[in-house]
Structure formats: structure tokens, C-alpha cells
Design an enzyme around this catalytic site. Structure first.
Site, PDB file in Angstrom:
ATOM      1  N   GLU A  98      56.934  27.056  34.305  1.00  0.00           N
ATOM      2  CA  GLU A  98      55.874  26.431  35.105  1.00  0.00           C
ATOM      3  C   GLU A  98      55.920  26.822  36.585  1.00  0.00           C
ATOM      4  OE1 GLU A  98      53.634  25.272  33.262  1.00  0.00           O
ATOM      5  OE2 GLU A  98      53.925  23.147  32.817  1.00  0.00           O
ATOM      6  N   TYR A 133      54.790  19.381  41.528  1.00  0.00           N
ATOM      7  CA  TYR A 133      54.628  20.215  40.330  1.00  0.00           C
ATOM      8  C   TYR A 133      55.667  19.846  39.284  1.00  0.00           C
ATOM      9  CZ  TYR A 133      52.253  24.158  38.239  1.00  0.00           C
ATOM     10  OH  TYR A 133      51.441  24.932  37.454  1.00  0.00           O
ATOM     11  N   ASP A 250      55.205  35.104  41.240  1.00  0.00           N
ATOM     12  CA  ASP A 250      53.919  35.304  40.586  1.00  0.00           C
ATOM     13  C   ASP A 250      52.877  35.357  41.699  1.00  0.00           C
ATOM     14  OD1 ASP A 250      53.340  32.646  41.275  1.00  0.00           O
ATOM     15  OD2 ASP A 250      53.574  31.878  39.240  1.00  0.00           O
ATOM     16  N   CYS A 251      51.600  35.482  41.352  1.00  0.00           N
ATOM     17  CA  CYS A 251      50.599  35.725  42.394  1.00  0.00           C
ATOM     18  C   CYS A 251      50.492  34.576  43.399  1.00  0.00           C
ATOM     19  CB  CYS A 251      49.240  36.035  41.771  1.00  0.00           C
ATOM     20  SG  CYS A 251      48.473  34.674  40.848  1.00  0.00           S
ATOM     21  N   SER A 252      50.386  33.347  42.903  1.00  0.00           N
ATOM     22  CA  SER A 252      50.239  32.208  43.805  1.00  0.00           C
ATOM     23  C   SER A 252      51.574  31.771  44.393  1.00  0.00           C
ATOM     24  CB  SER A 252      49.570  31.035  43.081  1.00  0.00           C
ATOM     25  OG  SER A 252      50.286  30.682  41.908  1.00  0.00           O
ATOM     26  N   ASP A 269      49.168  26.570  42.665  1.00  0.00           N
ATOM     27  CA  ASP A 269      48.441  27.498  41.804  1.00  0.00           C
ATOM     28  C   ASP A 269      47.177  28.039  42.467  1.00  0.00           C
ATOM     29  OD1 ASP A 269      50.302  27.192  39.769  1.00  0.00           O
ATOM     30  OD2 ASP A 269      49.165  25.596  38.772  1.00  0.00           O
ATOM     31  N   HIS A 304      43.841  34.603  39.508  1.00  0.00           N
ATOM     32  CA  HIS A 304      44.644  35.468  40.357  1.00  0.00           C
ATOM     33  C   HIS A 304      44.277  35.264  41.826  1.00  0.00           C
ATOM     34  CE1 HIS A 304      47.268  38.800  41.254  1.00  0.00           C
ATOM     35  NE2 HIS A 304      46.301  39.477  41.868  1.00  0.00           N
ATOM     36  N   HIS A 316      49.364  41.820  46.887  1.00  0.00           N
ATOM     37  CA  HIS A 316      49.509  40.789  45.860  1.00  0.00           C
ATOM     38  C   HIS A 316      50.682  41.095  44.940  1.00  0.00           C
ATOM     39  CE1 HIS A 316      46.922  43.055  42.606  1.00  0.00           C
ATOM     40  NE2 HIS A 316      47.685  43.876  43.279  1.00  0.00           N
TER      41      HIS A 316
END
Length: 346
Positions: A98, A133, A250-252, A269, A304, A316
Site C-alpha cells: 500500500e 494511510y 512509485d509515481c506519487s 496518491d 499516474h 517521474h
């Protein structure tokens, strides 16, 4: 960047310069005592991550044998990420992990099942929970403290990609931590600072690995160029689903960490990040703005996020098998899915 300034006598300055006595943060004079003048006793019971990077899972029991280095205490993030040598092994994490939490980060305990605990990461905002989160991790990676409150102490933020925390002898390495990890600062001596750890121990860090502020409110407001420069130091870092550390983003996780280093809290996110800040058009993009991409040619669900860096380029962390990179904003696979851009700087 501005750092903590001191009110010291000339003699004290000279002694500090050669490292003979520590400066105690929060005091108007120096002292050889290790008393934490910025701390206070408290009865508030809180939970903290006590490994360098904790990975939160969707539920217990999903892990593979290859994931063992990330589930222990201490963790070995380098061993774990290097062991996932194939794209398939990294892509497997999608939907199973997650988010992550860094050493010393506060979490809210939600429930415990056997050797696992469900927690919410305080400060990682999400529509999934009002507490932070949520996700599952081995409960051995969480410490529970109720005796000392360091909330009024200065704060050290790791500015290096990774940095070591040292034991009392300033020689023995205790734990390697990631960029953006934060510590309450107790004292300073020479080129070292003394910090509090989530195991309620005092430890040392090199001043060259951190920036120190009196409080989070004292972090200087970044420019777009600052954000871009900070992000560029991670070029070439392999993508990691759920990652928020210098061992993989990851991207975020990448965008929220870069902004978070400057005290600007974005939602965890991409689907939530697009709902904050100020909307900007494709033709009005400025360095530091975030660009979002969605299914159905940009009209569906956001999947994304990237950072615009100027000159028609974006930076990114794209997907498993790729690394943090810079590409043209006109790259067809992304341009056709553009869903909007947001600006978080005034």
C-alpha cells in the site's frame, strides 16, 4: 537554507568548534549535561516506526520468501530491492503493498492480528482513512512510547539520499535511513548532532547529512527550481510500487516525498493529489507543477503523476522495470492521457 542559530559565549563557541562540549538545543547556554531541555515528560501513548523503511501491505500473508528482508527488524532495503532483479518480481507488488513509512514516523495503531498490525501512517493523507494511510506490517517494526515528548525540539531532516545513525561512540553504525527521514534534535557537538530515535535511545548523525530547523514552520518555501533539483538527485532510481524512500519510489511517492522534504504535505496518491493545489493549463506549466494522467484518454481514473521541470520536459517514476527519468511531455503514451496539472506553490 537557514539552520538553528545559537546564543553562545565566545569561549563556548571555541569549545564547540573543537567538539569538547555539546550544545543542548533549546537552551540559552551550553552545558555538559545531556539533559533534553526541549523535551518533556508526557503520558501520551504513541506508536512509531522503528525500522529504516516499513512497507505496509494490503493484508497479512501476501508476502513471498523474497520479501523477507523487508519484513524483519532491522530491515535490509538494499538486499530486498536488489533481490527483485526482474520486472515480474517488482510488478508482483502492485496491489499487494500500500505505502511505506520512514524511521521514526508516527503511526496510529488500528488493530493487531498475531504478529501483524494494521496501522495508519500519520501525515500521509488519503480518503481511505481519516487517521492516515492504512496498511499492515509486522508489529515488531513498531515501537510504543509514552514517556518523553520531543515535539518542541528542533527537527533534523535527512538531506542525503541515505544516511547513517550512529551509536554513542559516533563510530558504530546503528541504522541507515532514507532521504526525508526526520528526527528530534537534542544537542550538537562539533560536526555531529544528537537525535532521539524511535527506540527511545539517543544517537548521533553527521551534520552534513541533514538540515536542521527550529520547527517545520521554519522550512524555507521552495521554488520550482528547488523542487526540480531535489527530484533530479534520484534519477536512475528503480521504481518500487508503494515506495516513498531513496530505495525506490512509485509515481506519487516520488512527488509527495519531494514536496514533503520542504514541509509541503501532499496526499499520498495521485488520485488525491489532483484534487489539491491550483489547476493550471498545459500552456501555463511552470517547473514544480504536477501533471496527471488518466485512463480513457485522460477522462477516466487518474493512475499516474509526474513533475514538470521546464523546457517541455517532465520527471517521474513511471512503472516497474523503469527508473526515475526525464522525458518530453509530448511523449505520446502520456500526452494522450493528460488529465490536468496542479500548482502547489503560491
Amino acid at each position: 537554507m537557514s539552520k538553528k542559530s545559537w546564543s553562545l559565549s565566545l569561549l563556548s563557541v571555541l569549545l564547540l568548534y573543537i567538539g569538547l562540549i555539546p550544545t543542548v538545543y533549546g537552551a540559552s547556554t551550553t552545558s555538559t549535561s545531556s539533559t533534553d531541555l526541549c523535551s518533556a515528560t508526557t503520558k501520551v501513548r504513541k506508536h512509531y516506526i522503528n525500522v529504516s523503511v516499513a512497507t505496509l501491505w494490503k493484508q497479512p500473508g501476501l508476502e513471498r520468501a523474497i520479501d523477507a528482508p523487508s519484513l524483519s527488524n532491522p530491515v535490509d532495503m538494499k538486499k530486498w530491492t536488489s533481490a527483485m532483479s526482474s520486472v515480474t518480481q517488482r510488478r508482483w507488488l502492485t496491489g499487494k503493498t500500500e505505502t511505506q513509512a520512514l524511521y521514526g514516523q508516527e503511526v496510529r495503531m488500528l488493530q493487531v492480528k498475531g504478529e501483524w498490525a494494521q496501522v495508519a501512517v500519520v501525515g500521509q493523507s488519503t480518503p481511505k482513512s481519516k487517521y492516515g494511510y492504512p496498511g499492515w506490517l509486522p508489529k515488531a517494526q513498531v515501537s510504543t512510547l509514552s514517556t518523553i515528548d520531543y515535539s518542541k525540539c528542533p527537527i533534523a531532516i535527512v538531506s542525503a539520499k541515505t544516511a547513517y545513525v550512529y551509536k554513542a561512540d559516533q563510530t558504530t553504525k546503528s541504522v541507515e535511513v532514507s532521504f526525508n527521514t526526520r528526527f528530534p534534535v537534542i544537542a550538537q557537538a562539533g560536526n555531529w548532532i544528537q537525535v532521539w530515535t524511535p527506540n527511545e535511545n539517543k544517537a548521533w548523525m553527521k551534520q552534513s547529512d541533514v538540515v536542521v530547523y527550529d520547527s517545520l514552520q521554519d522550512i524555507p518555501k521552495p521554488t520550482g527550481a528547488d523542487l526540480v533539483a531535489t527530484g533530479k538527485q534520484f534519477l536512475g532510481l528503480p521504481y518500487l510500487w508503494a515506495g516513498i524512500s531513496a530505495y525506490g519510489f512509485d509515481c506519487s511517492g516520488f512527488t509527495s516525498t519531494v514536496y514533503g522534504y520542504y514541509g509541503i504535505a501532499l496526499p499520498r496518491d495521485a488520485s488525491a493529489q489532483i484534487k489539491e493545489g491550483k489547476a493550471v493549463s498545459w500552456n501555463d506549466l511552470q517547473p514544480g507543477d504536477l501533471m496527471f494522467f488518466a485512463t480513457n484518454n485522460g477522462k477516466g481514473s487518474v493512475h499516474h503523476v509526474s513533475m514538470y521541470i521546464g523546457n517541455g520536459q517532465m520527471m517521474h517514476s513511471p512503472k516497474a522495470g523503469k527508473t526515475v527519468e526525464i522525458i518530453s511531455i509530448n511523449t505520446s503514451a502520456y500526452a494522450k492521457e493528460f488529465a490536468g496539472a496542479r500548482r502547489y506553490l503560491d
